[in-house]
Enzyme design. Structure first.
Site, PDB file in Angstrom:
ATOM      1  N   CYS A  82     -16.364 -13.328  -2.872  1.00 33.90           N
ATOM      2  CA  CYS A  82     -15.322 -14.079  -3.230  1.00 33.90           C
ATOM      3  C   CYS A  82     -14.973 -14.842  -2.087  1.00 33.90           C
ATOM      4  CB  CYS A  82     -14.150 -13.055  -3.473  1.00 33.90           C
ATOM      5  SG  CYS A  82     -13.365 -12.566  -2.124  1.00 33.90           S
ATOM      6  N   LYS A 108       2.108  -8.692  -9.818  1.00 31.99           N
ATOM      7  CA  LYS A 108       0.609  -8.601 -10.554  1.00 31.99           C
ATOM      8  C   LYS A 108      -0.072  -7.493  -9.832  1.00 31.99           C
ATOM      9  CE  LYS A 108      -2.563 -11.087  -8.321  1.00 31.99           C
ATOM     10  NZ  LYS A 108      -4.021 -10.691  -8.113  1.00 31.99           N
ATOM     11  N   ASN A 109      -0.229  -7.469  -8.636  1.00 26.98           N
ATOM     12  CA  ASN A 109      -0.670  -6.424  -7.841  1.00 26.98           C
ATOM     13  C   ASN A 109      -0.670  -4.970  -8.325  1.00 26.98           C
ATOM     14  OD1 ASN A 109      -2.426  -8.193  -6.676  1.00 26.98           O
ATOM     15  ND2 ASN A 109      -1.407  -8.132  -4.678  1.00 26.98           N
ATOM     16  N   ASP A 156      -0.733 -11.885   1.963  1.00 22.96           N
ATOM     17  CA  ASP A 156      -0.613 -12.776   0.894  1.00 22.96           C
ATOM     18  C   ASP A 156       0.363 -13.694   0.877  1.00 22.96           C
ATOM     19  OD1 ASP A 156      -2.740 -11.353  -0.174  1.00 22.96           O
ATOM     20  OD2 ASP A 156      -1.623 -10.250  -1.506  1.00 22.96           O
ATOM     21  N   ARG A 166      -3.528 -17.089 -12.136  1.00 24.45           N
ATOM     22  CA  ARG A 166      -3.981 -15.819 -12.056  1.00 24.45           C
ATOM     23  C   ARG A 166      -2.693 -14.912 -11.508  1.00 24.45           C
ATOM     24  NH1 ARG A 166      -8.502 -14.487  -8.355  1.00 24.45           N
ATOM     25  NH2 ARG A 166      -8.216 -12.693  -9.603  1.00 24.45           N
ATOM     26  N   ARG A 184     -11.496  -8.926  -8.717  1.00 24.84           N
ATOM     27  CA  ARG A 184     -11.970  -7.860  -7.805  1.00 24.84           C
ATOM     28  C   ARG A 184     -11.441  -6.442  -8.339  1.00 24.84           C
ATOM     29  NH1 ARG A 184     -14.053  -6.506  -3.008  1.00 24.84           N
ATOM     30  NH2 ARG A 184     -12.719  -4.709  -1.836  1.00 24.84           N
ATOM     31  N   ARG A 190     -15.394  -8.443   1.670  1.00 30.09           N
ATOM     32  CA  ARG A 190     -14.643  -7.649   0.818  1.00 30.09           C
ATOM     33  C   ARG A 190     -15.569  -6.799   0.139  1.00 30.09           C
ATOM     34  NH1 ARG A 190      -9.888 -10.723  -2.314  1.00 30.09           N
ATOM     35  NH2 ARG A 190      -8.803  -8.767  -2.303  1.00 30.09           N
ATOM     36  N   PRO A 191     -16.152  -5.569   1.001  1.00 29.44           N
ATOM     37  CA  PRO A 191     -16.942  -4.917   0.185  1.00 29.44           C
ATOM     38  C   PRO A 191     -16.212  -3.729  -0.697  1.00 29.44           C
ATOM     39  CG  PRO A 191     -16.867  -4.436   2.585  1.00 29.44           C
ATOM     40  CD  PRO A 191     -16.138  -5.538   2.371  1.00 29.44           C
ATOM     41  N   VAL A 192     -16.954  -2.636  -1.235  1.00 31.40           N
ATOM     42  CA  VAL A 192     -15.889  -1.764  -1.894  1.00 31.40           C
ATOM     43  C   VAL A 192     -16.477  -0.556  -1.471  1.00 31.40           C
ATOM     44  CG1 VAL A 192     -15.535  -2.713  -4.087  1.00 31.40           C
ATOM     45  CG2 VAL A 192     -17.747  -1.938  -3.782  1.00 31.40           C
ATOM     46  N   LEU A 246     -15.492   1.790   0.805  1.00 36.38           N
ATOM     47  CA  LEU A 246     -14.149   2.716   0.994  1.00 36.38           C
ATOM     48  C   LEU A 246     -14.125   3.366  -0.551  1.00 36.38           C
ATOM     49  CD1 LEU A 246     -14.208   1.682   3.776  1.00 36.38           C
ATOM     50  CD2 LEU A 246     -11.492   1.324   3.517  1.00 36.38           C
ATOM     51  N   ILE A 253      -6.233  -9.326   8.448  1.00 42.65           N
ATOM     52  CA  ILE A 253      -6.584  -8.267   7.236  1.00 42.65           C
ATOM     53  C   ILE A 253      -7.931  -8.888   6.510  1.00 42.65           C
ATOM     54  CG2 ILE A 253      -5.753  -7.418   4.761  1.00 42.65           C
ATOM     55  CD1 ILE A 253      -3.971  -6.511   7.195  1.00 42.65           C
TER      56      ILE A 253
HETATM   57  C1  UD1 Z   1      -5.231  -5.853  -2.309  1.00 47.80           C
HETATM   58  C2  UD1 Z   1      -4.288  -6.974  -2.940  1.00 47.80           C
HETATM   59  C3  UD1 Z   1      -4.504  -8.455  -2.207  1.00 47.80           C
HETATM   60  C4  UD1 Z   1      -3.925  -8.243  -0.849  1.00 47.80           C
HETATM   61  C5  UD1 Z   1      -4.665  -7.080  -0.069  1.00 47.80           C
HETATM   62  C6  UD1 Z   1      -4.131  -6.669   1.283  1.00 47.80           C
HETATM   63  C7  UD1 Z   1      -4.623  -6.503  -5.052  1.00 47.80           C
HETATM   64  C8  UD1 Z   1      -5.175  -6.504  -6.621  1.00 47.80           C
HETATM   65  N1  UD1 Z   1      -4.740  -7.277  -4.253  1.00 47.80           N
HETATM   66  O1  UD1 Z   1      -6.428  -6.233  -2.093  1.00 47.80           O
HETATM   67  O2  UD1 Z   1      -3.552  -9.233  -2.819  1.00 47.80           O
HETATM   68  O3  UD1 Z   1      -4.136  -9.376   0.107  1.00 47.80           O
HETATM   69  O4  UD1 Z   1      -4.437  -5.939  -0.716  1.00 47.80           O
HETATM   70  O5  UD1 Z   1      -2.812  -6.492   1.429  1.00 47.80           O
HETATM   71  O6  UD1 Z   1      -3.960  -5.461  -5.181  1.00 47.80           O
HETATM   72  N2  UD1 Z   1     -12.416  -3.228   2.806  1.00 47.80           N
HETATM   73  C9  UD1 Z   1     -13.692  -2.911   3.226  1.00 47.80           C
HETATM   74  N3  UD1 Z   1     -14.129  -1.971   2.189  1.00 47.80           N
HETATM   75  C10 UD1 Z   1     -13.670  -1.366   1.033  1.00 47.80           C
HETATM   76  C11 UD1 Z   1     -12.327  -1.979   0.845  1.00 47.80           C
HETATM   77  C12 UD1 Z   1     -11.685  -2.954   1.647  1.00 47.80           C
HETATM   78  O7  UD1 Z   1     -14.171  -3.292   3.897  1.00 47.80           O
HETATM   79  O8  UD1 Z   1     -14.046  -0.540   0.329  1.00 47.80           O
HETATM   80  C13 UD1 Z   1     -11.910  -4.441   3.741  1.00 47.80           C
HETATM   81  C14 UD1 Z   1     -11.411  -5.707   3.175  1.00 47.80           C
HETATM   82  O9  UD1 Z   1     -12.871  -6.582   3.113  1.00 47.80           O
HETATM   83  C15 UD1 Z   1     -10.391  -6.515   3.775  1.00 47.80           C
HETATM   84  C16 UD1 Z   1      -9.641  -4.973   4.155  1.00 47.80           C
HETATM   85  O10 UD1 Z   1     -10.331  -4.027   3.944  1.00 47.80           O
HETATM   86  O11 UD1 Z   1     -10.726  -6.969   5.044  1.00 47.80           O
HETATM   87  C17 UD1 Z   1      -8.353  -4.809   3.210  1.00 47.80           C
HETATM   88  O12 UD1 Z   1      -8.707  -4.937   2.038  1.00 47.80           O
HETATM   89  P1  UD1 Z   1      -7.751  -4.155   0.743  1.00 47.80           P
HETATM   90  O13 UD1 Z   1      -6.486  -3.502   1.385  1.00 47.80           O
HETATM   91  O14 UD1 Z   1      -8.744  -3.122   0.237  1.00 47.80           O
HETATM   92  O15 UD1 Z   1      -7.458  -5.232  -0.227  1.00 47.80           O
HETATM   93  P2  UD1 Z   1      -7.546  -5.307  -1.639  1.00 47.80           P
HETATM   94  O16 UD1 Z   1      -7.282  -3.950  -2.443  1.00 47.80           O
HETATM   95  O17 UD1 Z   1      -8.855  -5.818  -1.983  1.00 47.80           O
END
Ligand code: UD1
Length: 431
Positions: free
Chosen positions: A120, A22-23, A310, A402, A96, A125-127, A129, A332
């Site tokens: 969520c 899926k990912n 996961d 999902r 997301r 989980r901000p964006v 980065l 994580i």
């Molecule tokens: C992806 C996977 C999810 C998995 C995760 C970690 C998908 C669709 N989802 O989620 O299943 O659990 O990787 O292996 O591929 N963070 C920030 N700012 C950002 C981005 C991330 O602070 O801009 C933080 C997140 O809150 C979290 C950490 O970084 O604590 C890791 O998140 P990230 O690796 O980005 O996970 P996802 O890509 O959301």
């Protein structure tokens, strides 16, 4: 709302075919926006998340058709022209990862308006980065009323990106944006997950010039356009790991097929430590567990190739029946222990302090009504239900839909007594 009912106690015997990841699938679907030519994805899982992203891509002018081809389930995606670069809140909030359409839209058209994904259940989980990486590629970013407005009228340009910590989504997002940028991009402290390698390899098959995917430093030489391709989605290591743990929990002997054992090596080592017998083939893994209790095993989640966050909930379910105490640390995501109180309803003995859970194994779990809180937590409750005495009903299984294709079909084919009780199923955002 659909529920899943499990009558525990049956060991599992048989083969379980592992689906495409899926990912990976959802990022590859988003990457198809980068070319005006058709992209055919094979080994495609049919999931609520892929359907949802499909609906979003259609808004941008992407034609999508699903069929069964010679290589199994496939999806053809074709966006001759981007007819809109607007991703509304209603669709983005439900998943997301759909935020990752921002980079491809911006790279192809020079502008995009995409809703922020919202909160969520497994942490903030901000964006930030993602957005900093796009700015490093020359994008101008503004935010109003919950939307990101991104502009790069003269195209994105190569840049140096150093992620302050590892993010899977931000690495993939920057990668998709940088392939069409002018000049070279170097990304430091990138995520190394297999889904990133899959994305980079697919982009290269489309004519991109990406090297170093799977290591901390990824280099991308921008190209002016990409072409279409055929691509087989990598196997779902989280689905594979979930069924491996299910087999360990229920007992019996299960062979996973269409799997890459190297992608779940750390989990398999933990299962051996717990007392399972594991046999690795080229594209198969057999998990065998005999009579007697499993040993307790400690673990700490980490970025790949460490123990996947996961799979943390599923392994915790397994440890609830181990002969002793295990310590599980989540590094994580904050707040990724929401399954703990639900496991408690089945009789598990777990205490949580910060990012650490102490699981004191009990002799038996007893079936009860439980509620799925997110995708992976739902799988953990199903696993616990397979071994619990009597009936366990898992509510809110739309989370499972999902990310797990035909879960009850795959488990019942191996002898599990599991069935779906139909009802309305609203969708909420999590992973
Ligand atoms: C992806 C996977 C999810 C998995 C995760 C970690 C998908 C669709 N989802 O989620 O299943 O659990 O990787 O292996 O591929 N963070 C920030 N700012 C950002 C981005 C991330 O602070 O801009 C933080 C997140 O809150 C979290 C950490 O970084 O604590 C890791 O998140 P990230 O690796 O980005 O996970 P996802 O890509 O959301």
């Amino acid at each position: 709302m659909d529920r899943i009912a499990i009558e525990g106690g049956n060991p599992l015997f048989g083969d379980i075919p592992v689906s495409g990841a899926k990912n990976s699938a959802i990022k590859l679907m988003a990457a198809s926006l980068l070319t005006s030519e058709p992209v055919r994805l094979t080994n495609m899982p049919r999931l609520a998340d892929t359907r949802l992203l499909g609906r979003l891509l259609q808004r941008f002018g992407c034609g999508i058709s699903e069929s069964d081809g010679p290589d199994g389930q496939q999806t053809l995606l074709h966006t001759p022209e981007i007819t809109s670069s607007f991703a509304p809140y209603d669709l983005v909030r439900q998943m997301r990862a759909s935020f990752n359409v921002l980079g491809p839209l911006l790279a192809r058209t020079g502008h995009a308006k995409v809703s922020l994904p919202g909160g969520c259940t497994i942490g903030a989980r901000p964006v930030d980065l993602h957005l900093k990486a796009l700015e490093a590629l020359g994008a101008h970013i503004d935010m109003h009323e919950g939307y990101v407005f991104a502009q790069a009228p003269r195209g994105l340009k190569g840049g140096d990106i150093t992620f302050p910590f590892v993010s899977v989504g931000a690495t993939e997002h920057a990668l998709m944006a940088a392939v069409l940028a002018h000049g070279t991009t170097v990304m430091h402290n990138s995520a190394c997950e297999p889904e990133i390698v899959d994305l980079a390899d697919c982009l290269n098959a489309m004519g991109a010039k990406v090297s170093g995917a799977g290591t901390k430093t990824i280099t991308i030489e921008g190209v002016t356009s990409l072409k279409g391709t055929d691509w087989a989605v990598v196997c779902d290591r989280i689905e594979a790991g979930t069924y491996a743990v299910a087999a360990a929990m229920a007992g019996g002997e299960v062979r996973l097929t269409r799997v890459r054992p190297d992608l779940i090596a750390v989990l398999l080592d933990k299962l051996v430590e717990a007392g399972c017998e594991i046999t690795r083939g080229d594209n198969t893994v057999t998990i065998k567990r005999g009579a007697g209790r499993l040993r307790p095993v400690d673990l700490t989640t980490d970025v790949y190739p460490g123990f996947a966050t996961d799979l943390q909930a599923q392994f915790m379910a397994l440890m609830t029946l181990a002969d002793g105490e295990s310590v599980i640390r989540e590094t994580i995501f904050e707040n990724r222990f929401m399954h703990v109180p639900e496991l408690g309803r089945l009789g598990a003995d777990i205490s949580v302090s910060g990012g650490e859970a102490r699981v004191r194994g009990v002799e038996r779990l007893k079936g009860a009504q439980v509620m799925a809180t997110d995708l992976r937590a739902s799988a953990c409750l199903v696993i616990a239900g397979l071994a619990a005495e009597g009936e366990t009903t898992v509510n809110r299984v739309y989370h499972l839909d999902r990310g797990f294709e035909n879960l009850e079909g795959k488990l019942s084919a191996c002898g599990a007594n599991i069935r779906r009780l139909k009802g309305d199923s609203p969708v909420e955002e999590d992973e």
